[in-house]
Design a protein around this motif. Sequence first.
Motif, PDB file in Angstrom:
ATOM      1  N   UNK A 166       0.905  -1.195   0.066  1.00 54.63           N
ATOM      2  CA  UNK A 166      -0.044   0.091   0.010  1.00 54.63           C
ATOM      3  C   UNK A 166       0.826   1.186  -0.097  1.00 54.63           C
ATOM      4  N   UNK A 167       1.914   1.345   0.903  1.00 56.17           N
ATOM      5  CA  UNK A 167       2.745   2.584   1.091  1.00 56.17           C
ATOM      6  C   UNK A 167       3.266   2.896  -0.404  1.00 56.17           C
ATOM      7  N   UNK A 168       4.075   1.959  -0.802  1.00 52.57           N
ATOM      8  CA  UNK A 168       4.714   2.188  -2.210  1.00 52.57           C
ATOM      9  C   UNK A 168       3.703   2.330  -3.376  1.00 52.57           C
ATOM     10  N   UNK A 169       3.074   1.417  -3.360  1.00 49.84           N
ATOM     11  CA  UNK A 169       2.048   1.416  -4.889  1.00 49.84           C
ATOM     12  C   UNK A 169       0.933   2.363  -5.060  1.00 49.84           C
ATOM     13  N   UNK A 170       0.382   2.715  -3.556  1.00 51.21           N
ATOM     14  CA  UNK A 170      -0.636   3.868  -3.453  1.00 51.21           C
ATOM     15  C   UNK A 170      -0.128   5.022  -3.126  1.00 51.21           C
ATOM     16  N   UNK A 171       0.318   5.216  -1.651  1.00 49.28           N
ATOM     17  CA  UNK A 171       0.590   6.428  -1.066  1.00 49.28           C
ATOM     18  C   UNK A 171       1.833   7.158  -1.799  1.00 49.28           C
ATOM     19  N   UNK A 172       2.943   6.424  -2.076  1.00 51.94           N
ATOM     20  CA  UNK A 172       4.093   7.007  -2.608  1.00 51.94           C
ATOM     21  C   UNK A 172       3.761   7.114  -4.280  1.00 51.94           C
ATOM     22  N   UNK A 173       3.355   6.514  -4.871  1.00 53.81           N
ATOM     23  CA  UNK A 173       3.234   6.335  -6.244  1.00 53.81           C
ATOM     24  C   UNK A 173       2.216   7.602  -6.821  1.00 53.81           C
ATOM     25  N   UNK A 229       2.631  14.424   0.680  1.00 54.93           N
ATOM     26  CA  UNK A 229       2.938  13.403   0.109  1.00 54.93           C
ATOM     27  C   UNK A 229       4.773  13.350   0.053  1.00 54.93           C
ATOM     28  N   UNK A 230       5.334  14.838   0.206  1.00 44.81           N
ATOM     29  CA  UNK A 230       6.903  14.506   0.337  1.00 44.81           C
ATOM     30  C   UNK A 230       7.351  13.781   1.737  1.00 44.81           C
ATOM     31  N   UNK A 231       6.645  14.454   2.806  1.00 38.55           N
ATOM     32  CA  UNK A 231       6.958  13.747   3.955  1.00 38.55           C
ATOM     33  C   UNK A 231       6.461  12.207   3.971  1.00 38.55           C
ATOM     34  N   UNK A 232       5.583  11.634   3.390  1.00 37.88           N
ATOM     35  CA  UNK A 232       5.225  10.125   3.397  1.00 37.88           C
ATOM     36  C   UNK A 232       6.500   9.528   2.537  1.00 37.88           C
ATOM     37  N   UNK A 233       6.732  10.081   1.506  1.00 37.13           N
ATOM     38  CA  UNK A 233       7.754   9.426   0.491  1.00 37.13           C
ATOM     39  C   UNK A 233       9.209   9.432   1.198  1.00 37.13           C
ATOM     40  N   UNK A 234       9.490  10.630   1.830  1.00 34.16           N
ATOM     41  CA  UNK A 234      10.872  10.491   2.711  1.00 34.16           C
ATOM     42  C   UNK A 234      10.646   9.717   3.688  1.00 34.16           C
ATOM     43  N   UNK A 235       9.461   9.383   4.472  1.00 34.66           N
ATOM     44  CA  UNK A 235       9.372   8.223   5.573  1.00 34.66           C
ATOM     45  C   UNK A 235       9.740   7.084   4.966  1.00 34.66           C
ATOM     46  N   UNK A 236       8.932   6.695   3.829  1.00 37.46           N
ATOM     47  CA  UNK A 236       9.135   5.216   3.145  1.00 37.46           C
ATOM     48  C   UNK A 236      10.475   5.202   2.762  1.00 37.46           C
ATOM     49  N   UNK A 237      11.306   6.064   1.960  1.00 42.19           N
ATOM     50  CA  UNK A 237      12.609   5.807   1.590  1.00 42.19           C
ATOM     51  C   UNK A 237      13.564   5.716   2.902  1.00 42.19           C
TER      52      UNK A 237
END
Length: 110
Positions: A20-27, A75-83
């Motif tokens: 979910x995090x990569x395929x929906x939130x980050x993408x 979105x930038x914060x969620x992507x940074x946290x995922x990375x």
Amino acid sequence: MHEIAAITKDVDATMSYKNYEADIVVKYGIELKGWTHPTWRCPAKLSTSLSPLRTLLDALISGDCCFVRLSKTEHAARKAEYDRKVQAGEIILRKKRSDAGKSRGKRKSK
């Protein structure tokens, strides 16, 4: 058109519970808000206990559980946290196929 396809403007977009995090939130920069069930997974794989499923269904029907677009900063914060989690090894990415990007040709009939 499904709700996820409508909000992403991608007709091929489908829900991914496992990634979910990569395929929906980050993408796509969207998030599913209002999930009421205590377990996060595909509804078809949830327990058959009726009360939590009915609550989730009611939230989906009423619109309390729906996809919302994240702001650019969210979105930038969620992507940074995922990375960060990927770099720390908290999330293990699937290996890329050894023949990725190569033409595999037609299947041969016997």
